[in-house]
Design an enzyme around this catalytic site. Structure first.
Site, short mmCIF file in Angstrom:
data_model
loop_
_atom_site.label_atom_id
_atom_site.label_comp_id
_atom_site.label_asym_id
_atom_site.label_seq_id
_atom_site.Cartn_x
_atom_site.Cartn_y
_atom_site.Cartn_z
N HIS A 1 0.83 -1.20 0.00
CA HIS A 1 0.00 0.00 0.00
C HIS A 1 0.87 1.26 0.00
CE1 HIS A 1 -2.02 3.34 2.12
NE2 HIS A 1 -3.03 3.00 1.34
N CYS B 1 34.62 4.58 -23.80
CA CYS B 1 33.78 4.64 -22.61
C CYS B 1 34.55 5.36 -21.52
CB CYS B 1 33.36 3.25 -22.15
SG CYS B 1 34.70 2.05 -22.02
#
Length: 799
Positions: free
Chosen positions: A418, A748
């Site tokens: 919830h 990279c």
């Protein structure tokens, strides 16, 4: 106008009947009638109609009395006072006799169908404005399980009608602009699935945290599903890759997380249900096996295709028969409403200390404020706006308070609890399932709640500075040079799926090994070399595995698969492990297997380990994981990259070891790249190109070894420069030689993110791709576009 029809069986309902029986019951009818052909099972049942509710509302002066209470709300009366008053009006009067008779007749039909005199049923509320794509009323009304006999059934129906006016439902309708009396309620009555003897949970047809659409995420706990939905347990979570589901020969389950599952809800001897502690054996055991996960994922995907939108389903497994059932289905209304072209990201602008508590991150934001520790909801004037709500578990009664919070922290619950669902709806960051947040976070303590660091959320002491960036992805320019991502953390990979990246240029195995495997691979294979302390820790971490090497393969494969799935079908370059010996030694059980080196940076690392006696078996585990991802899971977009390969002989030896482990270059489309980070890789570029399918430049190591500079030396920091002409000329030379051999070249590293001029140099050198951190992607994409349109500094490095 014909006579009122008060009860309708699911077999006569479909999704066109939302106004008649509410979204939940209309969906159950749709599943029953339209999707049984694909094997989906829905427990039989019936629904009361909106007409029956309106008939109830018209008895006596009930409508007038309810209207009076709603008018009081609009005049400023407290929400909880008005809600309680309206609910008491419903509970004080019996159901009209025609409705009562219709319900009991339908219940008798279920008894006959099930072969039981008083069958146990689930009684669920279904509002006529519920489960719409533009609004979610889920969980606002009551559900009652294990209801038996006529009297219990009628009482449960009355309570469902009253629950149309829970505080949360009244508040939500006010916020969404629904007239309080225009929304009707239908009651669904459905034969129970004996999941109290097995398990239950939920399934989303997208990742509920990021909205990534190519997965089904199944949560599972023991017992009835109430504990998962309410967030009282930390459930198992299984991630299934949709594209791989299309081929029955592939294993689409790309991730498995075992939750603690400390509680379960079961039938009560007296009353409806009760919650009990799970057995120790249940806590570490999977609720579902892979075949069951795949069945549920297949059903979920079929429901999504049928409805044409992402779906949120509840499922249950019958412990008596072993059968799986779908007991609810509704449109997902949080992630599917997020704008697809806007990416919002947060990051802390300081390096935080150790977190006070850690749990599952809900959302991707950061919140700060004083801790407000509560055991139960309080009046709004007692909760300061901007406070950090800390509590054990939430339910609908907490929602007015949750709306005022800067962040939420709970002891219990998973990503479908919830607290998680409502936090997503409200856009409030939450860390759920911390275990001990209420014990550690004292009332009034200033904290920062960060959900911006991947799957795990952290609570840090103090009000830490952070920044939030919004990127309009539609405004990013196209580029000839591919701009890719550097990803290390599998848990954070899915959050970047909206970025229009050209794939992943660098995924580092050592991050997965350090954070998800946590054990040196050789320690798993040779526990006899460990001391008693380390052996005990290894046994505890690998509990349930007879083959500890398989533990390594499972953990590593799932981490790789999550990253590869996030960019499918674009290429994902996975670099095999590149720890230095001192870093390997810090892994659990690592010290007996690692030498003490004077200079680990240029020591026993990368390719030299893979064929050596000291690590050959460990590299075999890496290969098994990579092969499983590509061949078994179907993620053939994975490209393997070998780091720190010093010589041609090493290249041949590593490729031979890979082939022995079933990773044969060219088979099943396998490409193998090599890192270009040693001058030898440049000098012998043609020869390396004959052995590998591409190059990726590691600019830090290439600069270090070209200039002979320790990149970590403060005294030589002024000399270390990736724009030095020797380095730039090496990059340009490699690009030319590799392209002549038909091989792509990428880079990279962080430098293109920080230095637009360096980006221009790389573009002019003709690199095929740049790979950067996700939070730098937009800036680098723009840098590349400008460099392509307006070339600046040439590849020689001159100003």
């Amino acid at each position: 106008m014909g006579p009122i029809r008060r009860v309708v069986p699911f077999t006569e309902l479909g999704r066109q009947d939302v106004a008649r029986v509410g979204g939940k019951n209309a969906s159950l009818g749709e599943l029953t009638n339209r999707l049984s052909a694909v094997g989906i099972r829905v427990p039989p049942g019936f629904a009361t109609t909106a007409d029956a509710y309106r008939e109830l509302l018209g008895t006596g002066d009930l409508r007038r009395l309810v209207e009076e209470q709603i008018d009081r709300l609009h005049e400023g009366a407290p929400l909880d006072e008005v809600g309680a008053a309206v609910r008491s009006l419903f509970l004080a009067r019996p159901l009209p006799e025609p409705l009562r008779d219709a319900v009991l007749t339908a219940y008798a039909g279920l008894a006959k169908e099930s072969g039981r005199e008083s069958p146990d049923v689930a009684v669920r509320s279904s509002a006529t404005a519920e489960d719409l794509p533009e609004a979610s009323f889920a969980g606002q009304q009551e559900t009652y399980l294990n209801v038996r006999g006529t009297e219990e059934l009628l009482q449960a129906c009355t309570r469902c009608y009253a629950s149309l006016f829970t505080d949360r439902a009244v508040d939500y309708r006010e916020r969404m602009g629904f007239d309080q009396l225009s929304v009707a309620l239908s009651v669904g009555v459905q034969l129970m699935v004996r999941s109290d003897l097995a398990g239950a949970g939920v399934a989303f047809t997208l990742d509920p945290e990021t909205g990534f659409p190519d997965v089904v995420v199944v949560s599972a706990a023991w017992g009835l599903g109430e504990t998962v939905v309410s967030g009282r347990v930390d459930p198992d979570e299984y991630t299934v890759f949709k594209p791989s589901m299309k081929d029955p020969a592939l294993d689409p389950v790309i991730d498995v997380r075992i939750g603690t599952k400390r509680l379960k809800t079961v039938y009560a001897d007296t009353g409806l249900t009760r919650t009990v502690d799970t057995l120790d054996s249940e806590r570490g055991q999977r609720v579902l096996d892979d075949s069951e996960v795949r069945t549920l994922a297949g059903w979920a995907a079929a429901v999504e295709e049928h409805y044409g939108c992402p779906m949120d389903l509840e499922w249950a497994k019958d412990g008596l028969t072993g059968d799986l059932w779908i007991v609810q289905a509704r449109p997902e209304t949080v992630q599917s409403r997020r704008p697809a072209t806007t990416l919002s990201s947060c990051r802390l602008t300081v390096t935080p200390g150790e977190p006070l508590v850690t749990g599952k991150a809900v959302g991707e934001a950061i919140g700060r404020g004083p801790v407000v520790a509560l055991d139960a909801p309080v009046d709004l004037d007692r909760f300061p706006r901007g406070g950090v709500l800390v509590t054990g578990v939430t339910d609908p009664d907490w929602e007015p308070v949750m709306k005022r919070a800067a962040a939420i922290v709970t002891d219990h619950g998973g990503r479908t609890s919830h607290a998680a669902i409502v936090s997503r709806e409200l856009g409030v960051p939450a860390v759920v399932g911390t275990g001990d947040g209420t014990r550690i976070l004292g009332h009034g303590l200033a904290v920062t709640v960060s959900c911006a660091e991947g799957e795990n959320g952290h609570v840090y002491e103090g009000l830490l500075p952070y920044e939030e960036t919004r990127t309009d992805l539609a405004d990013l320019p196209p580029t000839r040079t591919r701009v890719m991502l550097n990803l290390a953390d599998p848990s954070a990979a899915l959050r970047w799926w909206r970025l229009p990246a050209d794939g992943v240029g660098l995924a580092r195995l050592e991050f997965i090994v350090a954070h998800q495997v946590k054990v040196h691979p050789m320690a798993l294979l040779h526990p006899e070399r460990l001391d008693a302390h380390d052996l005990h820790l290894v046994e505890r971490i690998t509990e349930g595995y007879l083959d500890r090497g398989q533990y390594f393969v499972d953990r590593l494969a799932r981490g790789i698969a999550r990253i590869a799935a996030s960019r499918w079908p674009a290429p994902v370059v996975v670099r095999t492990s590149d720890f230095k010996t001192n870093e390997y030694a810090k892994l659990l059980g690592g010290r007996p297997f690692e030498p003490a080196e004077a200079n680990p940076m240029i020591g026993w690392r990368g390719a030299s380990r893979y064929y050596s006696e000291g690590y050959r078996e460990g590299f075999a585990l890496e290969c098994r994981a990579l092969r499983r991802v590509r061949d078994d899971m179907g993620l053939t977009n994975v490209i393997v990259m070998i780091p720190f390969c010093r010589t041609l002989r090493e290249a041949d030896q590593v490729l031979a070891v890979m082939a022995e482990e079933g990773l044969v270059r060219g088979e099943n489309g396998l490409r193998v790249y090599v890192m270009a980070e040693i001058p030898a890789n440049i000098v012998l570029a043609e020869e390396f190109a004959a052995r590998f399918d591409g190059f990726s430049i590691g600019s830090n190591d290439l600069t270090q070894l070209t200039l002979g500079v320790d990149r970590d030396s403060e005294a030589l920091a002024h000399v270390f420069d990736e724009r030095d002409p020797a380095v730039v000329r090496s990059i340009a030379l490699l690009a030319a030689r590799a392209h002549a051999a038909g091989r792509p070249v990428g880079l990279c590293g962080q430098r293109p993110s920080d230095d637009p001029d360096f980006t221009t140099i790389l573009v002019e050198a003709g690199l095929d791709s740049l790979s950067v951190a996700p939070d730098s992607f937009a800036a680098v994409k723009r840098h590349v576009a400008r460099a392509e349109a307006n070339p600046g500094t040439g590849p020689g490095g001159e100003e």
